[in-house]
Design an enzyme around this catalytic site. Structure first.
Site, PDB file in Angstrom:
ATOM      1  N   HIS A  83       9.489  -9.572   5.802  1.00 63.43           N
ATOM      2  CA  HIS A  83       9.338  -8.145   5.532  1.00 63.43           C
ATOM      3  C   HIS A  83      10.300  -7.338   6.399  1.00 63.43           C
ATOM      4  O   HIS A  83      10.592  -7.728   7.536  1.00 63.43           O
ATOM      5  CB  HIS A  83       7.895  -7.718   5.828  1.00 63.43           C
ATOM      6  N   TYR A  88       2.218   4.815   1.343  1.00 67.11           N
ATOM      7  CA  TYR A  88       2.178   5.475   2.650  1.00 67.11           C
ATOM      8  C   TYR A  88       0.947   6.383   2.694  1.00 67.11           C
ATOM      9  O   TYR A  88       0.598   7.021   1.696  1.00 67.11           O
ATOM     10  CB  TYR A  88       3.430   6.308   2.871  1.00 67.11           C
ATOM     11  N   PHE A  92       8.143   1.822  -0.838  1.00 67.31           N
ATOM     12  CA  PHE A  92       9.127   2.027   0.233  1.00 67.31           C
ATOM     13  C   PHE A  92       9.754   3.427   0.235  1.00 67.31           C
ATOM     14  O   PHE A  92      10.419   3.798   1.189  1.00 67.31           O
ATOM     15  CB  PHE A  92      10.243   0.970   0.191  1.00 67.31           C
ATOM     16  N   ASP A 142       0.843  -1.186   0.000  1.00 68.92           N
ATOM     17  CA  ASP A 142       0.000   0.000   0.000  1.00 68.92           C
ATOM     18  C   ASP A 142       0.882   1.242   0.000  1.00 68.92           C
ATOM     19  O   ASP A 142       1.939   1.223   0.636  1.00 68.92           O
ATOM     20  CB  ASP A 142      -0.798  -0.026   1.318  1.00 68.92           C
TER      21      ASP A 142
END
Length: 224
Positions: free
Chosen positions: A186, A66, A77, A64
Site C-alpha cells: 500500500h 476519507y 484516493f 474506506d
C-alpha cells in the site's frame, strides 16, 4: 443514494433486489439521517457515474472513504480541490514522478483519471465522520464484489492495480486471461518503502494497454 443510470445498471440491477442490499440501503439511509456521513449521498456512486463499465481499462481499489470533512467525493484516493493531499496520495504522486516523470500537482483531485477509464473504487462506499471503517461489514463489500465481477466479464484488456493486502484479497476473483494484475504494498507512509516505491505500476499499465491496442492513461494530474 444517487441512482445508477449508465451501463453499470445492467449487471448490478439484480443486486438491488437482494435482501442484503435492502438492509444496506436502510442502514445507510438511517446513518445519513442521524449522523454526518461521507461522501455526500449524491456522490456515493461517483466512481460508477464517471467511469462507465464499457470504458473501464484500469481498476484501483481502495478500502474506506476519507472520513474528515470535505475530503471524500466517491473516488478512491481522491480528495476535492482545496483539500490537503493525503499521505498515501503524496506517495502515489512521488511514484508517478519517478516512474513517468509527472510533476507533483498542487491538488489531490483525481477525476481526470476516472474520466479516462480508471475505476477508482473503494470496497466500502460510505463512512461515518471521523470514524474509520464504521460502515464495514454492512453489505458494501458484497456490492463492490459484484462491481469487480462485472469488470471480470469484460473481454478486453483491463489492468488491476492492487496495493496492500485488502485489495489483493480480491485476486481470486480475477481470472479473466485478458486482464493484468499488478501487486504492490500500500502507498501509505507505513508501507510505501516496502515496495510501492519503485513498483512502476503506471508505466506497466500503459505498456500493457498500448500493446493491446488501448489508449494509455494520461496520469498527469494538472495544477489547479
Amino acid at each position: 443514494m444517487g441512482m445508477i443510470a449508465n451501463d453499470w445498471l445492467v449487471p448490478l440491477e439484480t443486486e438491488f433486489r437482494k435482501p442484503y442490499y435492502r438492509e444496506l440501503y436502510n442502514f445507510v439511509k438511517d446513518e445519513y439521517s442521524r449522523k454526518v456521513v461521507y461522501p455526500p449521498s449524491d456522490e456515493i456512486f461517483s466512481a460508477l457515474h464517471l467511469t462507465p463499465l464499457s470504458e473501464v481499462k484500469v481498476v484501483i481499489l481502495g478500502q474506506d472513504p476519507y472520513h474528515n470533512e470535505g475530503q471524500a467525493h466517491g473516488l478512491s484516493f481522491s480528495v476535492r480541490p482545496g483539500q490537503e493531499i493525503p499521505p498515501s496520495l503524496v506517495n502515489i504522486y512521488q511514484e508517478l514522478h519517478d516512474d513517468l516523470g509527472c510533476y507533483i500537482p498542487n491538488n489531490g483531485f483525481l477525476e481526470s483519471w476516472a474520466r479516462q477509464g480508471v475505476l477508482l473504487l473503494n470496497t466500502v462506499l460510505t463512512v461515518r465522520a471521523h470514524s474509520a471503517n464504521s460502515h464495514q461489514g454492512r453489505g458494501w463489500e458484497q456490492f463492490t464484489d459484484a462491481i469487480i465481477e462485472a469488470v471480470e466479464q469484460q473481454d478486453r484488456p483491463v489492468v488491476y492495480l492492487l496495493w496492500g493486502k485488502p485489495a489483493q484479497s480480491k485476486i481470486p476473483m480475477i481470472t479473466n486471461p485478458e486482464h493484468l494484475v499488478l501487486k504492490a504494498p500500500h502507498p501509505s507512509p507505513l508501507s510505501a518503502y516496502r515496495g510501492f516505491f519503485g513498483c512502476r505500476h503506471f508505466s506497466q499499465a500503459n505498456d500493457f494497454l498500448e500493446k493491446n491496442g488501448v489508449k494509455p492513461v494520461d496520469w498527469q494530474i494538472e495544477n489547479i
